[in-house]
Motif scaffolding. Structure first.
Motif, PDB file in Angstrom:
ATOM      1  N   LEU A 202       0.826  -1.204   0.000  1.00 37.35           N
ATOM      2  CA  LEU A 202       0.000   0.000   0.000  1.00 37.35           C
ATOM      3  C   LEU A 202       0.863   1.257   0.000  1.00 37.35           C
ATOM      4  O   LEU A 202       0.574   2.230  -0.710  1.00 37.35           O
ATOM      5  N   ALA A 203       1.941   1.249   0.783  1.00 40.46           N
ATOM      6  CA  ALA A 203       2.843   2.407   0.814  1.00 40.46           C
ATOM      7  C   ALA A 203       3.444   2.659  -0.569  1.00 40.46           C
ATOM      8  O   ALA A 203       3.580   3.818  -1.002  1.00 40.46           O
ATOM      9  N   TYR A 204       3.783   1.578  -1.258  1.00 34.06           N
ATOM     10  CA  TYR A 204       4.338   1.700  -2.612  1.00 34.06           C
ATOM     11  C   TYR A 204       3.316   2.330  -3.561  1.00 34.06           C
ATOM     12  O   TYR A 204       3.651   3.232  -4.348  1.00 34.06           O
ATOM     13  N   LEU A 205       2.070   1.880  -3.500  1.00 32.14           N
ATOM     14  CA  LEU A 205       1.029   2.424  -4.379  1.00 32.14           C
ATOM     15  C   LEU A 205       0.731   3.886  -4.059  1.00 32.14           C
ATOM     16  O   LEU A 205       0.399   4.675  -4.944  1.00 32.14           O
ATOM     17  N   LEU A 206       0.863   4.262  -2.789  1.00 30.46           N
ATOM     18  CA  LEU A 206       0.573   5.644  -2.390  1.00 30.46           C
ATOM     19  C   LEU A 206       1.690   6.609  -2.783  1.00 30.46           C
ATOM     20  O   LEU A 206       1.471   7.822  -2.816  1.00 30.46           O
ATOM     21  N   GLU A 207       2.877   6.081  -3.045  1.00 30.62           N
ATOM     22  CA  GLU A 207       3.986   6.955  -3.453  1.00 30.62           C
ATOM     23  C   GLU A 207       3.656   7.723  -4.735  1.00 30.62           C
ATOM     24  O   GLU A 207       4.137   8.836  -4.946  1.00 30.62           O
ATOM     25  N   ALA A 208       2.819   7.131  -5.582  1.00 31.99           N
ATOM     26  CA  ALA A 208       2.461   7.782  -6.844  1.00 31.99           C
ATOM     27  C   ALA A 208       1.520   8.970  -6.636  1.00 31.99           C
ATOM     28  O   ALA A 208       1.389   9.818  -7.515  1.00 31.99           O
ATOM     29  N   ALA A 209       0.869   9.009  -5.491  1.00 32.14           N
ATOM     30  CA  ALA A 209      -0.030  10.130  -5.191  1.00 32.14           C
ATOM     31  C   ALA A 209       0.784  11.240  -4.541  1.00 32.14           C
ATOM     32  O   ALA A 209       1.168  11.149  -3.376  1.00 32.14           O
ATOM     33  N   ARG A 210       1.050  12.279  -5.261  1.00 33.30           N
ATOM     34  CA  ARG A 210       1.961  13.331  -4.782  1.00 33.30           C
ATOM     35  C   ARG A 210       1.401  14.131  -3.606  1.00 33.30           C
ATOM     36  O   ARG A 210       2.151  14.810  -2.903  1.00 33.30           O
ATOM     37  N   ASP A 211       0.081  14.064  -3.420  1.00 33.53           N
ATOM     38  CA  ASP A 211      -0.507  14.855  -2.336  1.00 33.53           C
ATOM     39  C   ASP A 211      -0.758  14.032  -1.078  1.00 33.53           C
ATOM     40  O   ASP A 211      -1.415  14.496  -0.145  1.00 33.53           O
ATOM     41  N   VAL A 212      -0.259  12.784  -1.013  1.00 30.65           N
ATOM     42  CA  VAL A 212      -0.449  11.933   0.157  1.00 30.65           C
ATOM     43  C   VAL A 212       0.887  11.720   0.858  1.00 30.65           C
ATOM     44  O   VAL A 212       1.855  11.265   0.242  1.00 30.65           O
ATOM     45  N   ASP A 213       0.930  12.029   2.142  1.00 31.03           N
ATOM     46  CA  ASP A 213       2.141  11.858   2.944  1.00 31.03           C
ATOM     47  C   ASP A 213       1.857  10.825   4.029  1.00 31.03           C
ATOM     48  O   ASP A 213       1.073  11.079   4.949  1.00 31.03           O
ATOM     49  N   VAL A 214       2.464   9.642   3.914  1.00 27.20           N
ATOM     50  CA  VAL A 214       2.291   8.595   4.928  1.00 27.20           C
ATOM     51  C   VAL A 214       3.186   8.952   6.114  1.00 27.20           C
ATOM     52  O   VAL A 214       4.405   8.820   6.052  1.00 27.20           O
ATOM     53  N   VAL A 215       2.567   9.408   7.192  1.00 28.78           N
ATOM     54  CA  VAL A 215       3.335   9.928   8.332  1.00 28.78           C
ATOM     55  C   VAL A 215       3.758   8.834   9.302  1.00 28.78           C
ATOM     56  O   VAL A 215       4.708   9.015  10.071  1.00 28.78           O
ATOM     57  N   ALA A 216       3.051   7.691   9.286  1.00 26.15           N
ATOM     58  CA  ALA A 216       3.418   6.595  10.190  1.00 26.15           C
ATOM     59  C   ALA A 216       2.687   5.330   9.770  1.00 26.15           C
ATOM     60  O   ALA A 216       1.699   5.375   9.033  1.00 26.15           O
ATOM     61  N   GLN A 217       3.209   4.193  10.257  1.00 31.30           N
ATOM     62  CA  GLN A 217       2.563   2.901  10.026  1.00 31.30           C
ATOM     63  C   GLN A 217       2.429   2.178  11.360  1.00 31.30           C
ATOM     64  O   GLN A 217       3.260   2.339  12.253  1.00 31.30           O
ATOM     65  N   GLY A 218       1.378   1.386  11.485  1.00 26.42           N
ATOM     66  CA  GLY A 218       1.145   0.618  12.706  1.00 26.42           C
ATOM     67  C   GLY A 218       0.830  -0.824  12.373  1.00 26.42           C
ATOM     68  O   GLY A 218       0.405  -1.137  11.263  1.00 26.42           O
ATOM     69  N   THR A 219       1.014  -1.695  13.361  1.00 29.50           N
ATOM     70  CA  THR A 219       0.876  -3.135  13.113  1.00 29.50           C
ATOM     71  C   THR A 219      -0.303  -3.775  13.828  1.00 29.50           C
ATOM     72  O   THR A 219      -0.564  -4.960  13.627  1.00 29.50           O
ATOM     73  N   ASN A 220      -1.009  -3.025  14.679  1.00 33.79           N
ATOM     74  CA  ASN A 220      -2.140  -3.612  15.389  1.00 33.79           C
ATOM     75  C   ASN A 220      -3.112  -2.522  15.827  1.00 33.79           C
ATOM     76  O   ASN A 220      -2.833  -1.331  15.706  1.00 33.79           O
ATOM     77  N   GLY A 221      -4.258  -2.952  16.350  1.00 35.30           N
ATOM     78  CA  GLY A 221      -5.309  -2.013  16.702  1.00 35.30           C
ATOM     79  C   GLY A 221      -4.957  -1.073  17.828  1.00 35.30           C
ATOM     80  O   GLY A 221      -5.319   0.113  17.802  1.00 35.30           O
ATOM     81  N   ILE A 222      -4.276  -1.562  18.827  1.00 42.77           N
ATOM     82  CA  ILE A 222      -3.907  -0.711  19.968  1.00 42.77           C
ATOM     83  C   ILE A 222      -2.957   0.390  19.513  1.00 42.77           C
ATOM     84  O   ILE A 222      -3.109   1.556  19.877  1.00 42.77           O
ATOM     85  N   GLU A 223      -1.993   0.004  18.682  1.00 46.06           N
ATOM     86  CA  GLU A 223      -1.051   0.984  18.131  1.00 46.06           C
ATOM     87  C   GLU A 223      -1.795   1.997  17.264  1.00 46.06           C
ATOM     88  O   GLU A 223      -1.479   3.189  17.269  1.00 46.06           O
ATOM     89  N   ALA A 224      -2.816   1.526  16.550  1.00 44.20           N
ATOM     90  CA  ALA A 224      -3.596   2.405  15.672  1.00 44.20           C
ATOM     91  C   ALA A 224      -4.242   3.541  16.451  1.00 44.20           C
ATOM     92  O   ALA A 224      -4.188   4.708  16.041  1.00 44.20           O
ATOM     93  N   VAL A 225      -4.875   3.214  17.575  1.00 40.04           N
ATOM     94  CA  VAL A 225      -5.559   4.233  18.380  1.00 40.04           C
ATOM     95  C   VAL A 225      -4.574   5.305  18.825  1.00 40.04           C
ATOM     96  O   VAL A 225      -4.853   6.505  18.741  1.00 40.04           O
ATOM     97  N   GLU A 226      -3.401   4.877  19.291  1.00 37.60           N
ATOM     98  CA  GLU A 226      -2.398   5.835  19.767  1.00 37.60           C
ATOM     99  C   GLU A 226      -1.846   6.686  18.624  1.00 37.60           C
ATOM    100  O   GLU A 226      -1.664   7.897  18.770  1.00 37.60           O
ATOM    101  N   LEU A 227      -1.592   6.064  17.480  1.00 43.81           N
ATOM    102  CA  LEU A 227      -1.054   6.809  16.340  1.00 43.81           C
ATOM    103  C   LEU A 227      -2.062   7.829  15.819  1.00 43.81           C
ATOM    104  O   LEU A 227      -1.692   8.944  15.446  1.00 43.81           O
ATOM    105  N   ILE A 228      -3.333   7.460  15.808  1.00 45.93           N
ATOM    106  CA  ILE A 228      -4.369   8.397  15.341  1.00 45.93           C
ATOM    107  C   ILE A 228      -4.446   9.597  16.261  1.00 45.93           C
ATOM    108  O   ILE A 228      -4.527  10.748  15.819  1.00 45.93           O
ATOM    109  N   GLU A 229      -4.402   9.348  17.570  1.00 48.76           N
ATOM    110  CA  GLU A 229      -4.492  10.462  18.520  1.00 48.76           C
ATOM    111  C   GLU A 229      -3.224  11.318  18.484  1.00 48.76           C
ATOM    112  O   GLU A 229      -3.281  12.535  18.648  1.00 48.76           O
ATOM    113  N   THR A 230      -2.083  10.692  18.248  1.00 47.17           N
ATOM    114  CA  THR A 230      -0.822  11.438  18.211  1.00 47.17           C
ATOM    115  C   THR A 230      -0.691  12.286  16.948  1.00 47.17           C
ATOM    116  O   THR A 230      -0.372  13.475  17.006  1.00 47.17           O
TER     117      THR A 230
END
Length: 278
Positions: free
Chosen positions: A18-46
């Motif tokens: 997914l990160a590779y496919l998003l590289e082609a979108a010049r207006d999308v900046d992937v700021v972080a990646q997470g591996t599970n739901g608990i990490e997701a909640v914290e990353l979204i809030e951060t």
């Protein structure tokens, strides 16, 4: 305008793709990646991103539970901060019932394996909703995305949603070199000692990857699991006997092979009496 995005998926290959496919979108900046739901909640809030690509099927806290937790935190902070909910694009290999639910509630989805054309289409929908102000709450009311996510979660609480929850009520437990998916109903109790969480079932015991009891509780059904003591979480359906102890305290004899006795803290004695009408 740059769209900040998170990728949450427990599969490294899926995140990389997914990160590779998003590289082609010049207006999308992937700021972080997470591996599970608990990490997701914290990353979204951060990071408070504009967009989250969220895997539906993750062990423990799945994609729908992440949405629920994020919305709870958002509502608690709503009056004190200008935090807008992100757009969510689900990544799934899920059945057509769920896909229809996403469509009805204007929440987009990507079927695995990912396809560049479909990713671009999802991004177009996200851009359109951001441009139209879909994340901005009206005076005194919910934002459209908040209403849509509420509707989705309510739909998933129906009969088919309950079946999904029952099927996915599993926890990863490490036993030796093996990572086992354990039905929550089979867990008798969990104990933390020196930073290590031991999970005990009727058949075996192992260790959880969680670092704290609070993190473990995030993955467990709150209607079934109870923190009887600072160091112990018990499955109330696996309590074999309530043993009166000294000075009006109690111990719980569990249904594991050793019939382990677990103390009930004084602060939880009232809850114990409520549970079993003592």
């Amino acid at each position: 305008m740059t769209i900040s995005a998170l990728i949450i998926d427990d599969e490294q290959m899926a995140r990389d793709e997914l990160a590779y496919l998003l590289e082609a979108a010049r207006d999308v900046d992937v700021v972080a990646q997470g591996t599970n739901g608990i990490e997701a909640v914290e990353l979204i809030e951060t990071h408070r991103p504009d967009l989250v690509f969220l895997d539906v099927q993750m062990p423990g806290l799945d994609g729908f539970a992440v949405i629920q937790r994020v919305m709870e935190r958002h509502r608690k902070q709503k009056n004190g901060s200008a935090w807008s909910l992100p757009q969510f694009v689900f990544a799934t290999a899920y059945d057509q019932y769920a896909v229809r639910a996403f469509d009805v509630n204007a929440v987009d989805y990507l079927l695995k394996p990912f396809d560049r054309v479909r990713v671009d289409k999802a991004l177009e929908r996200v851009r359109g909703r951001i441009t139209s102000g879909a994340t901005t709450a009206s005076a005194g009311g919910e934002s459209p995305i908040e209403s849509q996510l509420d509707a989705l979660l309510n739909l998933l609480k129906g009969p088919q949603g309950s079946a999904r929850a029952a099927q996915r009520a599993k926890l990863i437990v490490q036993a030796g070199s093996r990572l086992l998916l354990v039905d929550q109903a089979d867990i008798c109790f969990a104990e933390i000692e020196e930073g290590v969480i031991r999970v005990v079932t009727q058949q075996f015991e192992g260790q959880s990857k969680c670092r704290t009891i609070e993190e473990l509780l995030d993955q467990l059904d709150p209607a079934v699991f109870w923190r009887a003591h600072r160091s112990f979480v018990v499955n109330i359906n696996q309590i074999r006997e309530v043993v009166p102890w000294f000075k009006s305290t109690y111990q719980l004899r569990m249904n594991d092979k050793k019939q382990t006795e677990i103390p009930v803290s004084r602060g939880q004695t009232k809850r114990l009496r409520e549970l079993f009408n003592l």
